[in-house]
Write a protein that holds these residues in place. Structure first.
Motif, PDB file in Angstrom:
ATOM      1  N   TRP A  36       0.834  -1.186   0.000  1.00  0.00           N
ATOM      2  CA  TRP A  36       0.000   0.000   0.000  1.00  0.00           C
ATOM      3  C   TRP A  36       0.876   1.246   0.000  1.00  0.00           C
ATOM      4  CZ3 TRP A  36       0.445   2.713   4.729  1.00  0.00           C
ATOM      5  CH2 TRP A  36       1.002   1.986   5.779  1.00  0.00           C
ATOM      6  N   SER A  37       0.318   2.322  -0.488  1.00  0.00           N
ATOM      7  CA  SER A  37       1.040   3.587  -0.564  1.00  0.00           C
ATOM      8  C   SER A  37       0.505   4.543   0.495  1.00  0.00           C
ATOM      9  CB  SER A  37       0.869   4.197  -1.962  1.00  0.00           C
ATOM     10  OG  SER A  37       1.674   5.342  -2.097  1.00  0.00           O
ATOM     11  N   THR A  38       1.164   5.664   0.627  1.00  0.00           N
ATOM     12  CA  THR A  38       0.711   6.728   1.517  1.00  0.00           C
ATOM     13  C   THR A  38       1.127   8.063   0.911  1.00  0.00           C
ATOM     14  OG1 THR A  38       0.839   7.661   3.752  1.00  0.00           O
ATOM     15  CG2 THR A  38       2.815   6.576   2.934  1.00  0.00           C
ATOM     16  N   ASN A  39       0.374   9.089   1.203  1.00  0.00           N
ATOM     17  CA  ASN A  39       0.747  10.434   0.786  1.00  0.00           C
ATOM     18  C   ASN A  39       1.705  11.076   1.779  1.00  0.00           C
ATOM     19  OD1 ASN A  39      -0.815  10.441  -1.560  1.00  0.00           O
ATOM     20  ND2 ASN A  39      -2.645  11.016  -0.413  1.00  0.00           N
ATOM     21  N   TYR A  40       1.901  10.403   2.922  1.00  0.00           N
ATOM     22  CA  TYR A  40       2.750  10.957   3.975  1.00  0.00           C
ATOM     23  C   TYR A  40       4.216  10.973   3.540  1.00  0.00           C
ATOM     24  CZ  TYR A  40       5.119  11.665   8.369  1.00  0.00           C
ATOM     25  OH  TYR A  40       5.936  12.171   9.348  1.00  0.00           O
ATOM     26  N   ARG A  41       4.885  12.078   3.809  1.00  0.00           N
ATOM     27  CA  ARG A  41       6.327  12.207   3.623  1.00  0.00           C
ATOM     28  C   ARG A  41       6.869  12.849   4.886  1.00  0.00           C
ATOM     29  NH1 ARG A  41       4.359   9.843   0.137  1.00  0.00           N
ATOM     30  NH2 ARG A  41       4.782   9.836  -2.092  1.00  0.00           N
ATOM     31  N   GLY A  42       8.066  12.456   5.274  1.00  0.00           N
ATOM     32  CA  GLY A  42       8.687  13.043   6.460  1.00  0.00           C
ATOM     33  C   GLY A  42       9.110  11.970   7.437  1.00  0.00           C
ATOM     34  N   ASP A  43       9.294  12.391   8.683  1.00  0.00           N
ATOM     35  CA  ASP A  43       9.806  11.503   9.728  1.00  0.00           C
ATOM     36  C   ASP A  43       8.815  10.389  10.049  1.00  0.00           C
ATOM     37  OD1 ASP A  43      12.024  13.095   9.831  1.00  0.00           O
ATOM     38  OD2 ASP A  43      11.530  14.048  11.737  1.00  0.00           O
ATOM     39  N   LEU A  44       9.356   9.174  10.143  1.00  0.00           N
ATOM     40  CA  LEU A  44       8.561   7.980  10.438  1.00  0.00           C
ATOM     41  C   LEU A  44       9.283   7.173  11.505  1.00  0.00           C
ATOM     42  CD1 LEU A  44       6.108   6.194   9.547  1.00  0.00           C
ATOM     43  CD2 LEU A  44       7.710   5.056   8.001  1.00  0.00           C
ATOM     44  N   LEU A  45       8.646   7.006  12.652  1.00  0.00           N
ATOM     45  CA  LEU A  45       9.218   6.214  13.734  1.00  0.00           C
ATOM     46  C   LEU A  45       9.170   4.744  13.341  1.00  0.00           C
ATOM     47  CD1 LEU A  45      10.302   6.341  16.687  1.00  0.00           C
ATOM     48  CD2 LEU A  45       7.943   5.917  17.416  1.00  0.00           C
ATOM     49  N   ILE A  46      10.320   4.082  13.359  1.00  0.00           N
ATOM     50  CA  ILE A  46      10.419   2.684  12.952  1.00  0.00           C
ATOM     51  C   ILE A  46      10.398   1.807  14.204  1.00  0.00           C
ATOM     52  CG2 ILE A  46      11.820   0.975  11.745  1.00  0.00           C
ATOM     53  CD1 ILE A  46      10.668   3.128   9.898  1.00  0.00           C
ATOM     54  N   CYS A  47       9.357   0.975  14.309  1.00  0.00           N
ATOM     55  CA  CYS A  47       9.110   0.157  15.496  1.00  0.00           C
ATOM     56  C   CYS A  47       9.221  -1.321  15.153  1.00  0.00           C
ATOM     57  CB  CYS A  47       7.715   0.421  16.040  1.00  0.00           C
ATOM     58  SG  CYS A  47       7.351   2.164  16.298  1.00  0.00           S
ATOM     59  N   GLY A  48       9.894  -2.070  15.993  1.00  0.00           N
ATOM     60  CA  GLY A  48       9.967  -3.517  15.827  1.00  0.00           C
ATOM     61  C   GLY A  48       8.708  -4.175  16.361  1.00  0.00           C
ATOM     62  N   THR A  49       8.194  -5.157  15.625  1.00  0.00           N
ATOM     63  CA  THR A  49       7.044  -5.907  16.123  1.00  0.00           C
ATOM     64  C   THR A  49       7.446  -6.693  17.364  1.00  0.00           C
ATOM     65  OG1 THR A  49       7.549  -7.792  14.708  1.00  0.00           O
ATOM     66  CG2 THR A  49       6.035  -6.125  13.818  1.00  0.00           C
ATOM     67  N   ALA A  50       6.469  -7.168  18.103  1.00  0.00           N
ATOM     68  CA  ALA A  50       6.743  -7.885  19.349  1.00  0.00           C
ATOM     69  C   ALA A  50       7.296  -9.293  19.108  1.00  0.00           C
ATOM     70  CB  ALA A  50       5.478  -7.966  20.192  1.00  0.00           C
ATOM     71  N   LYS A  51       7.118  -9.820  17.905  1.00  0.00           N
ATOM     72  CA  LYS A  51       7.592 -11.169  17.604  1.00  0.00           C
ATOM     73  C   LYS A  51       9.109 -11.236  17.761  1.00  0.00           C
ATOM     74  CE  LYS A  51       7.445 -14.769  14.114  1.00  0.00           C
ATOM     75  NZ  LYS A  51       7.045 -15.118  12.751  1.00  0.00           N
ATOM     76  N   LYS A  52       9.564 -12.214  18.532  1.00  0.00           N
ATOM     77  CA  LYS A  52      11.000 -12.354  18.802  1.00  0.00           C
ATOM     78  C   LYS A  52      11.688 -13.052  17.636  1.00  0.00           C
ATOM     79  CE  LYS A  52      10.522 -12.196  23.755  1.00  0.00           C
ATOM     80  NZ  LYS A  52      10.690 -12.863  25.026  1.00  0.00           N
ATOM     81  N   ILE A  53      12.537 -12.296  16.956  1.00  0.00           N
ATOM     82  CA  ILE A  53      13.295 -12.802  15.816  1.00  0.00           C
ATOM     83  C   ILE A  53      14.765 -12.575  16.109  1.00  0.00           C
ATOM     84  CG2 ILE A  53      13.757 -12.490  13.355  1.00  0.00           C
ATOM     85  CD1 ILE A  53      10.831 -11.609  13.075  1.00  0.00           C
ATOM     86  N   HIS A  54      15.567 -13.610  15.912  1.00  0.00           N
ATOM     87  CA  HIS A  54      16.999 -13.518  16.189  1.00  0.00           C
ATOM     88  C   HIS A  54      17.612 -12.309  15.477  1.00  0.00           C
ATOM     89  CE1 HIS A  54      21.009 -14.797  17.217  1.00  0.00           C
ATOM     90  NE2 HIS A  54      21.358 -14.653  15.941  1.00  0.00           N
ATOM     91  N   GLY A  55      18.350 -11.497  16.221  1.00  0.00           N
ATOM     92  CA  GLY A  55      19.015 -10.333  15.660  1.00  0.00           C
ATOM     93  C   GLY A  55      18.177  -9.068  15.674  1.00  0.00           C
ATOM     94  N   GLY A  56      16.937  -9.169  16.118  1.00  0.00           N
ATOM     95  CA  GLY A  56      16.057  -8.004  16.160  1.00  0.00           C
ATOM     96  C   GLY A  56      15.915  -7.446  17.560  1.00  0.00           C
ATOM     97  N   VAL A  57      15.269  -6.304  17.668  1.00  0.00           N
ATOM     98  CA  VAL A  57      14.954  -5.673  18.949  1.00  0.00           C
ATOM     99  C   VAL A  57      13.433  -5.590  19.017  1.00  0.00           C
ATOM    100  CG1 VAL A  57      15.275  -3.644  20.404  1.00  0.00           C
ATOM    101  CG2 VAL A  57      17.121  -4.370  18.892  1.00  0.00           C
ATOM    102  N   PRO A  58      12.792  -6.699  19.430  1.00  0.00           N
ATOM    103  CA  PRO A  58      11.325  -6.741  19.406  1.00  0.00           C
ATOM    104  C   PRO A  58      10.691  -5.768  20.392  1.00  0.00           C
ATOM    105  CG  PRO A  58      12.214  -8.709  20.464  1.00  0.00           C
ATOM    106  CD  PRO A  58      13.381  -7.926  19.948  1.00  0.00           C
TER     107      PRO A  58
END
Length: 138
Positions: A36-58
């Motif tokens: 899907w697309s969005t018209n939003y441009r600019g700062d976007l907070l990148i959040c890790g999902t709660a699912k525990k995946i090796h090497g991630g920060v859930p």
């Protein structure tokens, strides 16, 4: 009688699988693919999902990526172009626990604290990563 309205600042946020968050955090993933697309441009907070995946920060937000454009690939695939880390671009933040949601959602801007360094190419990045982020990596 004076009325004062205190407008809370908000930042748009996106939940992403936590290992992909780390690729964005390291600066190696500069396009986020969505159906899907969005018209939003600019700062976007990148959040890790709660699912525990090796090497991630859930369950944590670790950076703010700036959306600078969106390209369409085919009928229903979109590539969200992310600015590189640096002044006026994407930047690291102190880890913030976030309960993710589907689609874009809002997070109170007052909770987001930029890290003392911008990103992976800054002097001291490895030391800060080892002290602050590494303990949270699954």
């Amino acid at each position: 009688v004076a009325f004062f309205f205190f407008l809370r600042q908000i930042m748009k946020a996106l939940s992403i699988q936590s290992d992909y968050v780390m690729d964005i955090f390291k600066g190696t993933k500069t396009i986020e693919y969505r159906s899907w697309s969005t018209n939003y441009r600019g700062d976007l907070l990148i959040c890790g999902t709660a699912k525990k995946i090796h090497g991630g920060v859930p369950g944590y937000a670790t950076c703010v990526a700036k959306i600078v454009g969106i390209e369409q690939y085919g009928e229903r695939d979109y590539g969200w172009q992310l600015a590189p880390f640096g002044p006026n671009g994407s930047y690291w933040i102190n880890p913030l626990p976030v309960k993710g949601q589907l689609g874009l959602f809002n997070v109170d801007d007052q909770l987001i604290v930029p890290a003392p360094i911008t990103g992976p190419n800054d002097p001291g990045a490895e030391r800060w990563f080892n002290q602050v982020i590494a303990p949270l990596v699954y």
